[in-house]
Write a protein that holds these residues in place. Structure first.
Motif, PDB file in Angstrom:
ATOM      1  N   UNK A   1       0.813  -1.218   0.000  1.00 26.58           N
ATOM      2  CA  UNK A   1       0.000   0.000   0.000  1.00 26.58           C
ATOM      3  C   UNK A   1       0.841   1.259   0.000  1.00 26.58           C
ATOM      4  N   UNK A   2       1.933   1.249   0.770  1.00 24.79           N
ATOM      5  CA  UNK A   2       2.833   2.408   0.796  1.00 24.79           C
ATOM      6  C   UNK A   2       3.482   2.597  -0.570  1.00 24.79           C
ATOM      7  N   UNK A   3       3.936   1.514  -1.175  1.00 24.15           N
ATOM      8  CA  UNK A   3       4.573   1.607  -2.496  1.00 24.15           C
ATOM      9  C   UNK A   3       3.596   2.165  -3.526  1.00 24.15           C
ATOM     10  N   UNK A   4       2.364   1.692  -3.486  1.00 24.24           N
ATOM     11  CA  UNK A   4       1.336   2.175  -4.420  1.00 24.24           C
ATOM     12  C   UNK A   4       1.042   3.656  -4.174  1.00 24.24           C
ATOM     13  N   UNK A   5       0.875   4.031  -2.911  1.00 21.32           N
ATOM     14  CA  UNK A   5       0.598   5.434  -2.577  1.00 21.32           C
ATOM     15  C   UNK A   5       1.777   6.336  -2.935  1.00 21.32           C
ATOM     16  N   UNK A   6       2.991   5.853  -2.701  1.00 13.20           N
ATOM     17  CA  UNK A   6       4.189   6.634  -3.037  1.00 13.20           C
ATOM     18  C   UNK A   6       4.269   6.866  -4.540  1.00 13.20           C
ATOM     19  N   UNK A   7       3.970   5.833  -5.321  1.00 11.53           N
ATOM     20  CA  UNK A   7       3.981   5.985  -6.785  1.00 11.53           C
ATOM     21  C   UNK A   7       2.965   7.042  -7.211  1.00 11.53           C
ATOM     22  N   UNK A   8       1.759   6.979  -6.658  1.00 13.88           N
ATOM     23  CA  UNK A   8       0.716   7.949  -7.019  1.00 13.88           C
ATOM     24  C   UNK A   8       1.117   9.373  -6.642  1.00 13.88           C
ATOM     25  N   UNK A   9       1.646   9.531  -5.440  1.00  9.87           N
ATOM     26  CA  UNK A   9       2.084  10.863  -5.010  1.00  9.87           C
ATOM     27  C   UNK A   9       3.239  11.376  -5.870  1.00  9.87           C
ATOM     28  N   UNK A  10       4.141  10.487  -6.252  1.00 11.62           N
ATOM     29  CA  UNK A  10       5.270  10.882  -7.099  1.00 11.62           C
ATOM     30  C   UNK A  10       4.782  11.400  -8.443  1.00 11.62           C
ATOM     31  N   UNK A  11       3.835  10.713  -9.030  1.00  6.09           N
ATOM     32  CA  UNK A  11       3.268  11.164 -10.312  1.00  6.09           C
ATOM     33  C   UNK A  11       2.627  12.537 -10.122  1.00  6.09           C
ATOM     34  N   UNK A  12       1.877  12.688  -9.049  1.00  5.55           N
ATOM     35  CA  UNK A  12       1.173  13.941  -8.799  1.00  5.55           C
ATOM     36  C   UNK A  12       2.117  15.113  -8.545  1.00  5.55           C
ATOM     37  N   UNK A  13       3.215  14.860  -7.818  1.00  4.76           N
ATOM     38  CA  UNK A  13       4.081  15.962  -7.391  1.00  4.76           C
ATOM     39  C   UNK A  13       5.398  16.067  -8.157  1.00  4.76           C
ATOM     40  N   UNK A  14       5.592  15.242  -9.195  1.00  6.19           N
ATOM     41  CA  UNK A  14       6.749  15.419 -10.061  1.00  6.19           C
ATOM     42  C   UNK A  14       8.025  14.736  -9.603  1.00  6.19           C
ATOM     43  N   UNK A  15       7.904  13.643  -8.876  1.00  6.24           N
ATOM     44  CA  UNK A  15       9.069  12.843  -8.465  1.00  6.24           C
ATOM     45  C   UNK A  15       9.108  11.592  -9.341  1.00  6.24           C
ATOM     46  N   UNK A  16      10.239  10.941  -9.392  1.00  2.00           N
ATOM     47  CA  UNK A  16      10.386   9.704 -10.159  1.00  2.00           C
ATOM     48  C   UNK A  16       9.515   8.619  -9.524  1.00  2.00           C
ATOM     49  N   UNK A  17       8.472   8.146 -10.229  1.00  2.00           N
ATOM     50  CA  UNK A  17       7.563   7.167  -9.632  1.00  2.00           C
ATOM     51  C   UNK A  17       8.225   5.825  -9.323  1.00  2.00           C
ATOM     52  N   UNK A  18       9.210   5.419 -10.126  1.00  2.00           N
ATOM     53  CA  UNK A  18       9.899   4.152  -9.862  1.00  2.00           C
ATOM     54  C   UNK A  18      10.704   4.228  -8.567  1.00  2.00           C
ATOM     55  N   UNK A  19      11.395   5.333  -8.365  1.00  2.00           N
ATOM     56  CA  UNK A  19      12.168   5.514  -7.120  1.00  2.00           C
ATOM     57  C   UNK A  19      11.237   5.566  -5.914  1.00  2.00           C
ATOM     58  N   UNK A  20      10.128   6.266  -6.055  1.00  2.00           N
ATOM     59  CA  UNK A  20       9.176   6.379  -4.949  1.00  2.00           C
ATOM     60  C   UNK A  20       8.594   5.001  -4.614  1.00  2.00           C
ATOM     61  N   UNK A  21       8.253   4.245  -5.634  1.00  2.00           N
ATOM     62  CA  UNK A  21       7.706   2.907  -5.405  1.00  2.00           C
ATOM     63  C   UNK A  21       8.739   2.006  -4.735  1.00  2.00           C
ATOM     64  N   UNK A  22       9.974   2.040  -5.213  1.00  2.00           N
ATOM     65  CA  UNK A  22      11.032   1.222  -4.625  1.00  2.00           C
ATOM     66  C   UNK A  22      11.260   1.605  -3.160  1.00  2.00           C
ATOM     67  N   UNK A  23      11.306   2.886  -2.866  1.00  2.00           N
ATOM     68  CA  UNK A  23      11.460   3.323  -1.479  1.00  2.00           C
ATOM     69  C   UNK A  23      10.275   2.848  -0.641  1.00  2.00           C
ATOM     70  N   UNK A  24       9.089   2.868  -1.216  1.00  2.00           N
ATOM     71  CA  UNK A  24       7.908   2.361  -0.512  1.00  2.00           C
ATOM     72  C   UNK A  24       8.019   0.870  -0.227  1.00  2.00           C
ATOM     73  N   UNK A  25       8.491   0.104  -1.184  1.00  2.00           N
ATOM     74  CA  UNK A  25       8.688  -1.334  -0.967  1.00  2.00           C
ATOM     75  C   UNK A  25       9.682  -1.591   0.161  1.00  2.00           C
ATOM     76  N   UNK A  26      10.688  -0.744   0.272  1.00  2.00           N
ATOM     77  CA  UNK A  26      11.793  -0.991   1.207  1.00  2.00           C
ATOM     78  C   UNK A  26      11.634  -0.310   2.561  1.00  2.00           C
ATOM     79  N   UNK A  27      10.672   0.585   2.702  1.00  2.00           N
ATOM     80  CA  UNK A  27      10.627   1.449   3.894  1.00  2.00           C
ATOM     81  C   UNK A  27      10.546   0.680   5.213  1.00  2.00           C
ATOM     82  N   UNK A  28       9.891  -0.451   5.245  1.00  2.00           N
ATOM     83  CA  UNK A  28       9.748  -1.232   6.486  1.00  2.00           C
ATOM     84  C   UNK A  28      10.512  -2.551   6.431  1.00  2.00           C
ATOM     85  N   UNK A  29      11.565  -2.597   5.656  1.00  2.00           N
ATOM     86  CA  UNK A  29      12.311  -3.837   5.440  1.00  2.00           C
ATOM     87  C   UNK A  29      12.707  -4.509   6.756  1.00  2.00           C
TER      88      UNK A  29
END
Length: 192
Positions: free
Chosen positions: A28-56
């Motif tokens: 859910x975090x990875x999905x939300x991060x990707x959506x926010x990245x698209x909306x705010x102009x950040x790299x969606x792949x990086x945001x998604x990857x960080x979301x996948x890893x945030x609670x490693x």
């Protein structure tokens, strides 16, 4: 290994570190991060990857996390503070040392997703907010933060961190100094 090119291997590795509920949260975090990245102009792949890893490391034993933090000379106030924060700092180290994640933006987004910090980057803000608003979250005020995130990422983050500080105060728990500094920095930016 380029984790963006081998998504399935990444997801298997992340899933192996946590229980099912935490894994659903992570997705859910990875999905939300990707959506926010698209909306705010950040790299969606990086945001998604960080979301996948945030609670490693979130589900790792505290002794293991403590050893990682001590070996890497992290601040003493972190070790003497709330253990709930350790997973972010340990995770930032582990994704570098065990997964060869070298992107400083991703590493910092993982490190500061629980505490925030002054001068947060766009990616750090996105991952932090995504952690609050992902679809599986259900706590008082989450709907307000989700609505704010659609309009103003900084307002959403100030509201989220402010709510966390308030809950910690109500529970008579310590507030990590970096979180207070992050809040003050964000609030001062709203006035500008």
């Amino acid at each position: 290994m380029n984790w963006l090119e081998n998504r399935e291997a990444l997801l298997e590795r992340v899933r192996a570190q946590m229980h099912e509920k935490r894994y659903r949260h992570t997705l859910g975090v990875a999905e939300s991060a990707r959506q926010l990245a698209v909306q705010y102009g950040e790299d969606p792949d990086k945001a998604e990857l960080a979301g996948f890893l945030h609670d490693y490391c979130k589900c790792w034993p505290v002794d293991v996390m403590r050893d990682i933090l001590i070996r890497h000379d992290l601040p003493e106030d972190l070790l003497s503070g709330e253990k709930e924060l350790w997973h972010a700092f340990a995770g930032a180290i582990v994704i570098q040392t065990e997964m060869n994640i070298t992107d400083p933006g991703i590493i910092q987004a993982v490190r500061y997703h629980t505490t925030g910090r002054p001068g947060m980057t766009l990616l750090e803000k996105i991952v932090c907010v995504a952690d609050y608003i992902e679809p599986n979250r259900d706590f008082p005020g989450v709907k307000k933060i989700r609505k704010l995130a659609e309009q103003d990422l900084n307002q959403a983050l100030v509201t989220a961190i402010g709510g966390t500080i308030q809950v910690l105060i109500e529970k008579k728990k310590t507030v990590y100094p970096l979180t207070l500094l992050a809040y003050n920095d964000l609030v001062s930016g709203l006035d500008a």
